[in-house]
Design a protein around this motif. Structure first.
Motif, mmCIF file in Angstrom:
data_model
loop_
_atom_site.group_PDB
_atom_site.id
_atom_site.type_symbol
_atom_site.label_atom_id
_atom_site.label_comp_id
_atom_site.label_asym_id
_atom_site.label_seq_id
_atom_site.Cartn_x
_atom_site.Cartn_y
_atom_site.Cartn_z
ATOM 1 N N GLU A 133 127.698 -11.642 52.902
ATOM 2 C CA GLU A 133 127.830 -10.801 51.707
ATOM 3 C C GLU A 133 126.671 -11.045 50.742
ATOM 4 N N ALA B 86 120.814 -11.435 60.091
ATOM 5 C CA ALA B 86 122.237 -11.348 59.774
ATOM 6 C C ALA B 86 122.676 -9.895 59.569
ATOM 7 N N LYS B 87 123.973 -9.712 59.544
ATOM 8 C CA LYS B 87 124.564 -8.412 59.236
ATOM 9 C C LYS B 87 124.919 -8.436 57.747
ATOM 10 N N VAL B 88 124.031 -7.882 56.921
ATOM 11 C CA VAL B 88 124.170 -7.987 55.470
ATOM 12 C C VAL B 88 125.130 -6.925 54.943
ATOM 13 N N LYS B 89 126.121 -7.395 54.180
ATOM 14 C CA LYS B 89 127.093 -6.495 53.562
ATOM 15 C C LYS B 89 126.933 -6.592 52.042
ATOM 16 N N GLU C 107 128.109 -11.670 59.591
ATOM 17 C CA GLU C 107 128.202 -10.931 58.334
ATOM 18 C C GLU C 107 127.996 -11.863 57.140
#
Length: 434
Positions: A126, A416-419, A124
């Motif tokens: 940000e 990536a796991k973009v938040k 994750e």
């Protein structure tokens, strides 16, 4: 040539190289003969100086020169033979150095870390986003007006933002101290240019008043004699001036590059500049978050020599921020101030190179042109700025490096796991925590 390698700690290696005496002695004799032919010496005809005289007088210097040349030649032969990749120049120590005996030296250096790169798949990250509201634009214009404000004398009480003219003298334990006295000094209340409590003690006073202000010097104050001490400043308030903000008119707009009397046009230009600054700040925050995640995923050791080099770069940058004052020697700035940041930079550099290699990334012309267009946008003649960069290979390479770094960030974000996190305009402009 004999070579042995020892791992002393982490990335540090000690390379012991032994060179046959014949190689050294032969080179020394060649140099002696060469100098006998060319060196001029009183009492001898040119080219007739006996070799034994040259050796007696200059033999040690000749041998030292030969040994240094042999070290340069054999060191790189040795690291290639042992498949080592030095990360910086080695420290050389002669081990044995006697005529007729094998010459041995020890080279100490760091090697590059072996990196088994892990991307950000599933990690994750940000990504901050923000927008500009009407209130943000109003606040910015208010700030610009305050920067251009003038001061007008008043008989009223001192308030935050007022300018005062004062005489003062400071006392500690009833004794005046050096550097604590001034006359006719202008001071803007709220500027924070004086020690805590000094400016607050003037608020509410009027022109002509004489009074005392009680303060305590900070524990980390630059003067050890005053650090942490309670002090009394005897003051006389000579003048009080209140700020007057300029009108929003053509004259004011022109100071910020807007040749129009239209307030809406000025606001639009301010908002455009705010958007550019905000987007740069958001991009930097995202890049910092990506690189933080990359470092967290890949635990590597930074070579000491590379850290030292980066510390020196940061020292130079710090001196330039002080105004490039010649009297400041960068080497006098403590290494500890910069070491953490230097380690981070080195690790990022090493990992980014691995990402580039693994992803076969390169700076595209489109991205280079986009960066140039963004830089040129803040200038009157954008085309001239772009032509200037493209005509200067060194500066263009700097832009290519930025473009390649952007490619790396996008490449990593793709896995990536973009938040997305929405922040205010003010929050967007705050420097990213490192």
């Amino acid at each position: 040539m004999q070579v042995s390698v020892e791992t002393t700690s982490g990335l540090q290696r000690q390379l012991t190289v032994t060179v046959p005496a014949e190689r050294i002695d032969t080179d020394v004799e060649k140099q002696v003969v060469q100098q006998a032919r060319t060196r001029r010496m009183d009492g001898f005809r040119p080219g007739k100086v006996p070799a034994k005289v040259i050796k007696r007088m200059y033999g040690d210097a000749i041998r030292y020169e030969v040994l240094n040349r042999v070290v340069q030649e054999t060191f790189y032969e040795a690291v290639q033979q042992e498949s080592l990749m030095p990360a910086g120049a080695p420290s050389i120590e002669f081990k044995t150095d006697k005529e007729g005996e094998d010459f041995a030296y020890v080279a100490t250096f760091d090697v590059y870390p072996e990196i088994e790169l892990k991307d950000l798949a599933g990690v994750e990250v940000e990504k901050a986003t923000a927008s500009i509201k009407a209130a943000d634009v109003k606040n910015m214009i208010d700030t610009l007006r305050k920067q251009q404000s003038t001061f007008k004398a008043t008989r009223g009480m001192v308030k935050e933002g007022f300018q005062v003219n004062i005489d003062f003298e400071g006392f500690v334990d009833g004794e005046a101290f050096e550097g604590g006295k001034a006359e006719d000094q202008d001071l803007v209340i709220g500027s924070g240019s004086m020690i805590p409590g000094f400016e607050d003690g003037i608020i509410g006073k009027k022109k002509g008043e004489e009074f005392d202000v009680e303060v305590t010097f900070p524990e980390e104050y630059q003067s050890e004699a005053l650090a942490g001490k309670a002090a009394t400043f005897k003051m006389k308030l000579n003048e009080v001036s209140k700020p007057e903000l300029p009108e929003l008119n053509e004259e004011f707009f022109a100071k910020f590059g807007v040749s129009s009397a239209d307030e809406a046009e000025f606001k639009a230009e301010v908002e455009k500049n705010m958007a550019r600054e905000m987007n740069h700040a958001l991009k930097t925050k995202t890049k910092t978050a990506v690189f933080d995640a990359l470092i967290a995923q890949n635990e590597i050791e930074a070579p000491a020599a590379m850290i030292d080099d980066e510390v020196n770069v940061l020292r130079q940058q710090a001196v330039q921020q002080f105004g490039g004052q010649a009297q400041i020697d960068p080497n006098t700035l403590p290494k500890e101030l910069f070491e953490e940041q230097a380690i981070r930079r080195v690790k990022i550099g090493l990992l980014v190179q691995e990402v580039i290699k693994a992803g076969n990334l390169e700076a595209t012309d489109e991205r280079v042109d986009a960066i140039l267009a963004d830089i040129a946008e803040s200038y009157d003649d954008a085309d001239e700025v772009i032509s200037y960069y493209k005509g200067n290979e060194q500066m263009l390479n700097q832009i290519r490096s930025l473009a390649l770094e952007d490619e790396v960030v996008d490449h990593l974000l793709a896995s990536a796991k973009v938040k997305e996190v929405k922040v205010s305009y003010e929050e967007a402009l705050k420097p990213a925590q490192q």
